[in-house]
Scaffold this motif. Sequence first.
Motif, PDB file in Angstrom:
ATOM      1  N   UNK A 108     -12.766   2.961  -5.143  1.00 41.82           N
ATOM      2  CA  UNK A 108     -13.246   1.647  -4.741  1.00 41.82           C
ATOM      3  C   UNK A 108     -12.921   1.415  -3.267  1.00 41.82           C
ATOM      4  N   UNK A 109     -13.961   1.200  -2.468  1.00 42.84           N
ATOM      5  CA  UNK A 109     -13.809   1.129  -1.013  1.00 42.84           C
ATOM      6  C   UNK A 109     -14.104  -0.282  -0.527  1.00 42.84           C
ATOM      7  N   UNK A 110     -13.098  -0.901   0.095  1.00 40.35           N
ATOM      8  CA  UNK A 110     -13.209  -2.244   0.666  1.00 40.35           C
ATOM      9  C   UNK A 110     -13.151  -2.086   2.172  1.00 40.35           C
ATOM     10  N   UNK A 111     -14.256  -2.373   2.849  1.00 37.93           N
ATOM     11  CA  UNK A 111     -14.317  -2.146   4.285  1.00 37.93           C
ATOM     12  C   UNK A 111     -13.660  -3.277   5.073  1.00 37.93           C
ATOM     13  N   UNK A 112     -13.116  -2.904   6.230  1.00 43.09           N
ATOM     14  CA  UNK A 112     -12.480  -3.846   7.153  1.00 43.09           C
ATOM     15  C   UNK A 112     -12.944  -3.505   8.568  1.00 43.09           C
ATOM     16  N   UNK A 113     -12.433  -4.252   9.538  1.00 45.11           N
ATOM     17  CA  UNK A 113     -12.780  -3.975  10.935  1.00 45.11           C
ATOM     18  C   UNK A 113     -11.767  -3.084  11.632  1.00 45.11           C
ATOM     19  N   UNK A 114     -10.601  -2.844  10.998  1.00 49.83           N
ATOM     20  CA  UNK A 114      -9.572  -2.030  11.638  1.00 49.83           C
ATOM     21  C   UNK A 114      -8.351  -1.881  10.763  1.00 49.83           C
ATOM     22  N   UNK A 115      -7.335  -1.196  11.312  1.00 47.36           N
ATOM     23  CA  UNK A 115      -6.165  -0.832  10.527  1.00 47.36           C
ATOM     24  C   UNK A 115      -5.335  -2.006  10.048  1.00 47.36           C
ATOM     25  N   UNK A 116      -5.067  -2.961  10.946  1.00 54.34           N
ATOM     26  CA  UNK A 116      -4.276  -4.119  10.542  1.00 54.34           C
ATOM     27  C   UNK A 116      -4.937  -4.887   9.415  1.00 54.34           C
ATOM     28  N   UNK A 117      -6.255  -5.001   9.462  1.00 53.61           N
ATOM     29  CA  UNK A 117      -6.988  -5.679   8.391  1.00 53.61           C
ATOM     30  C   UNK A 117      -6.915  -4.885   7.086  1.00 53.61           C
ATOM     31  N   UNK A 118      -6.901  -3.561   7.179  1.00 53.28           N
ATOM     32  CA  UNK A 118      -6.788  -2.742   5.971  1.00 53.28           C
ATOM     33  C   UNK A 118      -5.433  -2.960   5.299  1.00 53.28           C
ATOM     34  N   UNK A 254       8.711   1.600 -12.113  1.00 53.56           N
ATOM     35  CA  UNK A 254       8.874   0.149 -12.005  1.00 53.56           C
ATOM     36  C   UNK A 254       7.549  -0.599 -11.822  1.00 53.56           C
ATOM     37  N   UNK A 255       6.435   0.089 -12.070  1.00 57.08           N
ATOM     38  CA  UNK A 255       5.097  -0.500 -11.925  1.00 57.08           C
ATOM     39  C   UNK A 255       4.939  -1.159 -10.558  1.00 57.08           C
ATOM     40  N   UNK A 256       5.218  -0.375  -9.546  1.00 55.44           N
ATOM     41  CA  UNK A 256       5.066  -0.802  -8.151  1.00 55.44           C
ATOM     42  C   UNK A 256       3.947   0.037  -7.533  1.00 55.44           C
ATOM     43  N   UNK A 257       3.031  -0.609  -6.824  1.00 58.82           N
ATOM     44  CA  UNK A 257       1.918   0.108  -6.219  1.00 58.82           C
ATOM     45  C   UNK A 257       2.391   0.904  -5.009  1.00 58.82           C
ATOM     46  N   UNK A 258       1.913   2.127  -4.886  1.00 56.87           N
ATOM     47  CA  UNK A 258       2.219   2.973  -3.742  1.00 56.87           C
ATOM     48  C   UNK A 258       1.040   2.932  -2.784  1.00 56.87           C
ATOM     49  N   UNK A 259       1.267   2.350  -1.601  1.00 55.18           N
ATOM     50  CA  UNK A 259       0.232   2.244  -0.574  1.00 55.18           C
ATOM     51  C   UNK A 259       0.506   3.294   0.491  1.00 55.18           C
ATOM     52  N   UNK A 260      -0.445   4.191   0.659  1.00 53.29           N
ATOM     53  CA  UNK A 260      -0.358   5.219   1.695  1.00 53.29           C
ATOM     54  C   UNK A 260      -1.077   4.688   2.934  1.00 53.29           C
ATOM     55  N   UNK A 261      -0.302   4.271   3.930  1.00 57.22           N
ATOM     56  CA  UNK A 261      -0.888   3.703   5.142  1.00 57.22           C
ATOM     57  C   UNK A 261      -1.315   4.843   6.058  1.00 57.22           C
ATOM     58  N   UNK A 262      -2.611   5.143   6.027  1.00 53.49           N
ATOM     59  CA  UNK A 262      -3.145   6.296   6.742  1.00 53.49           C
ATOM     60  C   UNK A 262      -4.052   5.882   7.890  1.00 53.49           C
ATOM     61  N   UNK A 263      -3.735   4.762   8.503  1.00 50.36           N
ATOM     62  CA  UNK A 263      -4.527   4.306   9.641  1.00 50.36           C
ATOM     63  C   UNK A 263      -4.553   5.378  10.727  1.00 50.36           C
ATOM     64  N   UNK A 264      -3.457   6.091  10.898  1.00 50.97           N
ATOM     65  CA  UNK A 264      -3.404   7.202  11.852  1.00 50.97           C
ATOM     66  C   UNK A 264      -3.631   8.549  11.167  1.00 50.97           C
ATOM     67  N   UNK A 265      -3.043   8.754  10.002  1.00 54.76           N
ATOM     68  CA  UNK A 265      -2.954  10.095   9.424  1.00 54.76           C
ATOM     69  C   UNK A 265      -4.207  10.566   8.702  1.00 54.76           C
ATOM     70  N   UNK A 285      -3.329   2.959  -3.347  1.00 56.29           N
ATOM     71  CA  UNK A 285      -4.189   2.441  -2.288  1.00 56.29           C
ATOM     72  C   UNK A 285      -4.000   3.308  -1.048  1.00 56.29           C
ATOM     73  N   UNK A 286      -5.089   3.582  -0.345  1.00 56.34           N
ATOM     74  CA  UNK A 286      -5.032   4.183   0.983  1.00 56.34           C
ATOM     75  C   UNK A 286      -5.590   3.179   1.978  1.00 56.34           C
ATOM     76  N   UNK A 287      -4.834   2.884   3.025  1.00 53.23           N
ATOM     77  CA  UNK A 287      -5.354   2.063   4.117  1.00 53.23           C
ATOM     78  C   UNK A 287      -5.718   2.992   5.271  1.00 53.23           C
TER      79      UNK A 287
END
Length: 459
Positions: A108-118, A254-265, A285-287
């Motif tokens: 599921x892809x939710x588009x944004x204008x940039x990394x901070x928004x993601x 612990x049912x915690x979401x793992x967000x991989x912040x890949x704005x750079x990577x 989630x991947x940002x």
Amino acid sequence: MDYAHLQQAAKDHLWMHFTQHSRYDTEDVPVIVRGEGAYIYDAQGRRYLDGLGGLFVNQLGHGREDIAEAAAAQARELAFHPLWSYAHPTAIELAERLAHLAPGDLNRVFFTSGGGESVESAWKLAKNYFKLVGKPMKHKVISRNVAYHGTPHGALSITGLPGLKAQFEPLVPSTFRVPNTNIYRAAEITHGLHDGSDPEAFGRWAADQIEVAILNEGADTVAAVFLEPVQNAGGCFPPPPGYWQRVREICDRYDVLLVSDEVICAYGRLGEMFGATRFDYLPDIITSAKGLTSGYAPMGAMIATDRLMAPFLEKGEMFAHGYTFAGHPVAAAVALKNLEIFETEGVLEHVRETAPAFRATLERLLDLPMVGDVRGDGFFYGIELVKDKATKESLTADECERVLHGFLSRELYDAGLYCRADDRGDPVIQLSPPLVIGQAEFDEIERILRDVITRAYAL
């Protein structure tokens, strides 16, 4: 405008980002007018190797006519339409492409204008999701010390850099920090428990601190953990062996979401389309942003699992969040062309094949007395500068201002290398060049760095 007019207009009217404008009381503002391949050119015709990819953005090099033509063709056909209850073909096609490229069921892809928004979107999704599934108290976020996640209020709250946050307090509450994976500073980070000689043990310790933080806050209150595959701020901290697998175990427990912040990577920076693939873990989630379009248009994307979308498919539900320019038709067309070129020109394969040579070339700098560490992955590296290699003594704040900002930044630029000298954390020089360069450019980077760092040490 002629050059004198450009300078005066810039000083009178342009408010630059993250910029001490007083520096230009006595200096010219650098004005970049064009790019070609791995190089950029200023208003006076001087050439610079783009050792930072603009700002960790440009994957394919500058001046590509094929990407420009893709943008122009889309602008002629449909220049703009929002994704608010409507769709358009380029957004649909790009969402499908990214879903196929992303690992697991991140469909599921939710588009944004940039990394901070993601990043902002990911935190809002995490909180909204848990409310819909009957866990309304899960709203807190855990991230790492010195990590940078963006400038919007939520993303800045997740950021682990106090110096960037103090002037904007109060920020969004409920964010908490854990140690990062800077193995060069392992003894300091662990207060002597680990010295870095056993990377796996240090990684296990660092990951376990996430569990400690979850338990300290209460697992029923923690929504997500935000981590970069290779942490940017502080100078490119790669994960120790087993780190990501242990983090995934903790989040599942612990049912915690793992967000991989890949704005750079993401998008080839580490030799794979996503950093999660590079280090063999599956986030919730991947940002992302930056390299999605190689900088030819502004765009970001939050990519989530089917599980996170499921509650929003129920009758009457919606994710009440969005951005006017997210999924912009022209930006989406640029992204599609960018990803097509990755395939036709074998960009990922090129990074994987040449990354060892890039590392080896940079590691030649370790013979300099001021170079304490060279670290990173793929085409993403940090070079930490020290006063004393034996003790790892770092530069003081005054020395950073004088040597890093007052000398190195300008001298590297004047020598023909655009990169980043940064002291968020310890003083480092960061490199993130276009993914299409090779040994000739590696050697040019090393040669310029060697000369300038040698002269900086003599100050």
